[in-house]
Enzyme design. Structure first.
Site, short mmCIF file in Angstrom:
data_model
loop_
_atom_site.label_atom_id
_atom_site.label_comp_id
_atom_site.label_asym_id
_atom_site.label_seq_id
_atom_site.Cartn_x
_atom_site.Cartn_y
_atom_site.Cartn_z
N ASN A 52 0.83 -1.22 0.00
CA ASN A 52 0.00 0.00 0.00
C ASN A 52 0.86 1.26 0.00
O ASN A 52 0.35 2.36 0.25
CB ASN A 52 -0.90 0.02 1.23
CG ASN A 52 -1.88 -1.14 1.23
OD1 ASN A 52 -2.44 -1.46 0.19
ND2 ASN A 52 -2.06 -1.78 2.36
N HIS A 138 -13.82 -1.27 7.10
CA HIS A 138 -12.63 -1.94 7.64
C HIS A 138 -12.88 -2.48 9.05
O HIS A 138 -13.68 -1.93 9.81
CB HIS A 138 -11.49 -0.91 7.67
CG HIS A 138 -10.16 -1.49 7.97
ND1 HIS A 138 -9.58 -1.42 9.21
CD2 HIS A 138 -9.27 -2.15 7.18
CE1 HIS A 138 -8.39 -1.99 9.18
NE2 HIS A 138 -8.17 -2.44 7.96
N GLU A 181 -15.75 4.44 4.28
CA GLU A 181 -14.42 4.68 3.72
C GLU A 181 -14.61 5.46 2.44
O GLU A 181 -15.66 5.33 1.80
CB GLU A 181 -13.72 3.34 3.43
CG GLU A 181 -13.38 2.59 4.68
CD GLU A 181 -12.84 1.18 4.42
OE1 GLU A 181 -12.16 0.98 3.39
OE2 GLU A 181 -13.10 0.30 5.23
N SER A 185 -10.91 -0.76 0.90
CA SER A 185 -9.56 -1.31 0.86
C SER A 185 -9.44 -2.57 0.02
O SER A 185 -8.38 -2.85 -0.53
CB SER A 185 -9.08 -1.59 2.28
OG SER A 185 -9.96 -2.48 2.94
N ASP A 210 -13.16 7.44 6.47
CA ASP A 210 -11.81 6.88 6.54
C ASP A 210 -11.17 7.01 5.16
O ASP A 210 -11.59 6.36 4.21
CB ASP A 210 -11.90 5.41 6.98
CG ASP A 210 -10.53 4.75 7.12
OD1 ASP A 210 -9.55 5.28 6.56
OD2 ASP A 210 -10.45 3.70 7.77
N HIS A 213 -7.09 4.91 2.08
CA HIS A 213 -6.60 4.54 0.74
C HIS A 213 -6.79 5.67 -0.28
O HIS A 213 -6.58 5.46 -1.46
CB HIS A 213 -7.30 3.27 0.26
CG HIS A 213 -6.93 2.09 1.10
ND1 HIS A 213 -5.79 1.34 0.90
CD2 HIS A 213 -7.53 1.56 2.20
CE1 HIS A 213 -5.71 0.39 1.81
NE2 HIS A 213 -6.76 0.50 2.61
N LYS A 242 0.25 4.20 4.40
CA LYS A 242 0.06 3.83 2.99
C LYS A 242 0.82 4.85 2.11
O LYS A 242 2.01 4.72 1.95
CB LYS A 242 -1.42 3.70 2.71
CG LYS A 242 -2.01 2.67 3.73
CD LYS A 242 -3.39 2.24 3.46
CE LYS A 242 -4.00 1.48 4.63
NZ LYS A 242 -3.30 0.26 5.03
C1 LIG Z 1 -9.57 1.46 5.48
C2 LIG Z 1 -8.49 1.24 6.48
N1 LIG Z 1 -8.57 1.88 7.65
C3 LIG Z 1 -7.61 1.72 8.59
C4 LIG Z 1 -6.53 0.91 8.37
C5 LIG Z 1 -5.51 0.73 9.46
O1 LIG Z 1 -4.38 1.47 9.19
P1 LIG Z 1 -2.97 1.08 9.83
O2 LIG Z 1 -2.42 0.00 8.98
O3 LIG Z 1 -2.21 2.35 9.79
O4 LIG Z 1 -3.22 0.60 11.21
C6 LIG Z 1 -6.40 0.25 7.16
C7 LIG Z 1 -5.23 -0.55 6.81
O5 LIG Z 1 -4.77 -1.46 7.11
C8 LIG Z 1 -7.42 0.40 6.19
O6 LIG Z 1 -7.37 -0.27 5.05
#
Ligand SMILES: Cc1ncc(COP(=O)(O)O)c(C=O)c1O
Length: 402
Positions: A52, A138, A181, A185, A210, A213, A242
């Site tokens: 990512n 997520h 989101e 993801s 969120d 991505h 990411k």
């Molecule tokens: C949509 C989404 N939110 C939150 C996260 C969590 O982020 P992090 O990997 O920084 O803990 C992720 C990724 O893994 C994600 O895809």
């Protein structure tokens, strides 16, 4: 073997039989382009389609130098939570830089993006409230909703009309928090944020988006899909892990909302602050984006080439423009076999299976980054074409066709 170990071994055997066992790969020299995978006693270099690190920031010299400077100035670890002795100047520098760049009042940095969602959701809702999630949100948003004690509701993926129906059904709740989101993801598709925000306004609900991505990928200079669409959510969550090539969660909101998370967000309060190098790297990656706001467009162009090429070969690739390119396969066994075949042919793209994605929608999740070269995309397309032709040949033979 203890009773617990025997029970755990039996659970693992059941997962393996269902094609759902997960194992930790052993990787050297990771970057957005290649991985060196230690596999069956050897070490192989494969093209990495599972990162990512969309802009290839983690490998950029300026970003590595940003991490090194912070490491030298502040030490290897932060030593304590932010509210104790771990509140370092490098954390605040990153928060202020992000707030300025995003054009929002205040930003809070957490140790991971997962924690940012946990902290934001649990600070904003509790007993007597309702959280309404897009079905494909997520795990961190689901877990935050469950931890909060608020009632959890779900609406059909990317369906504002269904969101309106669900919100009408929980009109009695004290506060209603809608979580979506901006880019999903595992599918790489985008949320219809403008109609979703309109439904939230109509129903007096709070909106959390969120942008994990989308940051660095969409919007002017990579400021995300909210910025592109002119949507201002009550809370914007993102991550440095990411496009910013580093680590750390981001909560952007009005100052009192952020201060509430500072006071109520247990995943923030009771966890050691991000390591200084992570914050230093993220600061440098943000500088990179500010200096070259054309990076996201270059990334989308590369993603379009891969998506179009795969679709033309007959693979099931949903339409979209983001660097997340899912190749829908279906069952666990076929998806694992496709991932294994690709690995033999020099490409690393793990099979994504339930519970990460719904039953029957196993897939390869290919991610394109700016660290790739155009030749990498061409090579992957050639390999995928070969696999497709072989599959089709096999099918025709089975059906007795010439
Ligand atoms: C949509 C989404 N939110 C939150 C996260 C969590 O982020 P992090 O990997 O920084 O803990 C992720 C990724 O893994 C994600 O895809």
């Amino acid at each position: 073997m203890s009773d617990l170990a025997a029970a755990a071994a039996a659970e693992l055997a059941a997962l393996e039989a269902a094609g759902r066992l997960r194992r930790r790969p052993l990787i050297d020299s990771p970057d957005g382009r290649v991985v060196q995978l230690r596999d069956q006693g050897g070490r192989r270099t494969l093209v990495n389609w599972a990162s990512n690190d969309y802009l290839g920031a983690s490998g950029e010299l300026t970003v590595r130098n940003g991490a090194a400077r912070a490491l030298r100035s502040f030490g290897a670890g932060s030593g304590a939570a932010r509210l104790l002795a771990g509140g370092l100047a490098i954390h605040r520098r990153l928060e202020l830089a992000l707030a300025r760049w995003l054009g929002c009042e205040e930003v809070l940095l957490t140790t991971t993006g997962f924690q940012a969602n946990l902290a934001a959701v649990t600070s904003l809702v509790g007993d007597g409230d309702a959280v309404v999630l897009d079905r494909l949100c997520h795990a961190s948003l689901y877990d935050g909703a469950r931890l909060s004690g608020a009632r959890l509701h779900r609406f059909l993926h990317n369906d504002p009309a269904d969101l309106a129906r669900v919100l009408a059904g929980c009109a009695g709740a004290r506060r209603r928090l809608v979580c979506v989101e901006s880019v999903y993801s595992m599918d790489g598709d985008e949320a219809p944020l403008a109609p979703i925000a309109a439904v939230c306004r109509e129903h007096g609900a709070v909106l959390l988006v969120d942008e994990a991505h989308a940051l660095g990928v969409l919007g002017a200079g990579g400021r995300g899909l909210c910025a592109e669409l002119g949507v201002r959510p009550d809370v914007l969550v993102a991550t440095c892990s990411k496009s910013l090539g580093s680590q750390g969660g981001i909560i952007a909101a009005a100052a009192p909302v952020v201060e509430l998370v500072v006071n109520r967000g247990r995943p923030f309060i009771y966890s050691t602050a991000p390591v200084p190098a992570a914050a230093g790297a993220a600061c440098a990656a943000l500088d990179l984006l500010r200096r070259d706001p054309g990076l996201p467009a270059a990334l989308l162009a590369r993603a379009a080439g891969l998506r179009q090429g795969l679709a033309a070969q007959g693979w099931s690739v949903p339409a979209g423009r983001t660097p997340i390119v899912p190749v829908l396969v279906g069952g666990e066994a076929e998806t694992l076999a496709l991932a294994a075949r690709l690995r033999e042919l020099g490409h690393y793209a793990p099979a994504i299976r339930p519970p990460t994605v719904p039953e029957g929608s196993c897939r390869l999740r290919l991610t394109v980054t700016l660290a790739h070269r155009d030749a990498d995309v061409r090579r992957l397309l050639k390999v995928m074409e070969g696999i497709r032709k072989k599959e089709e040949g096999g099918r025709r033979k089975e059906e007795g066709l010439p």
